[in-house]
Write an enzyme that holds these catalytic residues in place. Sequence first.
Site, PDB file in Angstrom:
ATOM      1  N   HIS A 232      -2.265  19.861   6.888  1.00 46.34           N
ATOM      2  CA  HIS A 232      -3.131  18.748   6.487  1.00 46.34           C
ATOM      3  C   HIS A 232      -2.364  17.433   6.558  1.00 46.34           C
ATOM      4  O   HIS A 232      -1.162  17.382   6.271  1.00 46.34           O
ATOM      5  CB  HIS A 232      -3.663  18.963   5.068  1.00 46.34           C
TER       6      HIS A 232
ATOM      7  N   HIS B 130      12.619   1.494   4.929  1.00 46.62           N
ATOM      8  CA  HIS B 130      12.457   0.069   4.615  1.00 46.62           C
ATOM      9  C   HIS B 130      13.007  -0.755   5.779  1.00 46.62           C
ATOM     10  O   HIS B 130      14.189  -0.671   6.100  1.00 46.62           O
ATOM     11  CB  HIS B 130      13.202  -0.271   3.325  1.00 46.62           C
TER      12      HIS B 130
ATOM     13  N   ASN C 213     -10.461   0.579   1.913  1.00 49.14           N
ATOM     14  CA  ASN C 213      -9.011   0.599   1.712  1.00 49.14           C
ATOM     15  C   ASN C 213      -8.738   0.370   0.231  1.00 49.14           C
ATOM     16  O   ASN C 213      -8.813  -0.753  -0.261  1.00 49.14           O
ATOM     17  CB  ASN C 213      -8.354  -0.488   2.570  1.00 49.14           C
TER      18      ASN C 213
ATOM     19  N   CYS D 280       0.802  -1.223   0.000  1.00 47.15           N
ATOM     20  CA  CYS D 280       0.000   0.000   0.000  1.00 47.15           C
ATOM     21  C   CYS D 280       0.836   1.275   0.000  1.00 47.15           C
ATOM     22  O   CYS D 280       0.300   2.357  -0.237  1.00 47.15           O
ATOM     23  CB  CYS D 280      -0.933   0.002   1.208  1.00 47.15           C
TER      24      CYS D 280
ATOM     25  N   HIS E  30      -2.605   6.866   5.193  1.00 49.01           N
ATOM     26  CA  HIS E  30      -3.157   5.728   4.465  1.00 49.01           C
ATOM     27  C   HIS E  30      -4.299   5.081   5.241  1.00 49.01           C
ATOM     28  O   HIS E  30      -4.136   4.679   6.395  1.00 49.01           O
ATOM     29  CB  HIS E  30      -2.062   4.700   4.197  1.00 49.01           C
TER      30      HIS E  30
END
Length: 529
Positions: free
Chosen positions: A415, A326, A452, A247, A419
């Site tokens: 703002h 990562h 989602n 995602c 996700h």
Amino acid sequence: MSHNQNQPHRPVPVHVTNAEPNPNPNNLPNFLLSVRLKYVKLGYHYLISNALYILLLPLLAATIANLSSFTINDLSLLYNTLRFHFLSATLATALLISLSTAYFTTRPRRVFLLDFSCYKPDPSLICTRETFMDRSQRVGIFTEDNLAFQQKILERSGLGQKTYFPEALLRVPPNPCMEEARKEAETVMFGAIDAVLEKTGVKPKDIGILVVNCSLFNPTPSLSAMIVNKYKLRGNILSYNLGGMGCSAGLISIDLAKQMLQVQPNSYALVVSTENITLNWYLGNDRSMLLSNCIFRMGGAAVLLSNRSSDRSRSKYQLIHTVRTHKGADDNAFGCVYQREDNNAEETGKIGVSLSKNLMAIAGEALKTNITTLGPLVLPMSEQLLFFATLVARKVFKVKKIKPYIPDFKLAFEHFCIHAGGRAVLDEIEKNLDLSEWHMEPSRMTLNRFGNTSSSSLWYELAYSEAKGRIKRGDRTWQIAFGSGFKCNSAVWKALRTIDPMDEKTNPWIDEIDDFPVQVPRITPITSS
């Protein structure tokens, strides 16, 4: 939720109450009772943020006073001095010009977002909670316990009654096949691209860079090749197709496009983010794989970027920062979102995406690493000094009573687009970053209205803020995404102009924005048919 479109960052008057006799012999009010700590902190922020100007004022005043005393004789003396050092002055000027030229030719190219578009499926593809449970039951594969488990998840998911499912899965019986998956991909991608090209007036032949990301559907020819074929893009286009990156891949695509725009002058980059549901509806009874069935829905977005200076005046945003984290070197992080065959003894071989129980903890660690990198780039000096002082007190002076300081990112951004991976993710981020309901509204409403939609959810959230008329010139927006691997990525955008909702005809929210925000109960019972 508040509809106020201005953030509560302005100081308020201090009120002192004298209802009780003041025990202080000097008749001074107890400011610890009357001054709210957050306003003291806000004043400190303003002081530190403007410290440079405050320090420069005396220097500027002294310079002006000194220049005002200059006479004609002083100017004549200065001229004669420069005349006798003509060669030195010429060399200094040449050096200054050379350095200026080197700076302007080597500095990073600015990346502008001309516009973006989110795909809104046809109303015939609306999938209510009851419809989802009905189709799950009709498949005849899920056990009664797992049907009840999915219903429990769905009732607590925060998804509303107007999310979308692909046509192949709404049919009775469902028809998940390669042809239908291609049909879903084409419908979503082409719909979003058509809209963004129409809004910007950019011709397909002018696009020099194409980046497409879709985690679980990677056919041959690729999705990027499908777009090249559909729009007859030019033969030397730089085309990339990112798969399996979860995602957070939407922001990876933005970062890749940004890197390519640094070496391709006067170029347009088209970024397309989507996910495919048709071939990725898990038809088995491994509970770790059933959560994805309940929350993922149909959607996609197309974003058009440019590095042309002439496009600044008509662009919406400028890309300021991208930060990628990562955690794949850690085995637990690597395996917390994992596509595999199920291990059900009765029905083996069904492929699904397994989510581990420690997903939230891993996401929290990834977020902490990401904001540690992002913080120095965006936080005002006042927040960085407070963070450093707290760190020194805890690590150097061993003052354990002092809690770790969490920077106030509301001072850096107006703002937040987080996700919409699920209600639990949004709850944790709201708590850890101390965000208000107003800040979380775009993410929660996107989860409720569209579900989602994977990597494209960030753009539905930004579209929500635009439709609400919240985006003003100079506003900064922070997009945060999580994905398998495990990855946490951020992008920071600065609004180049105030966005008028009346101009956003293709915004997916525009015809129903007055219905939002809605109250989302913790549990929404599903009525049985």
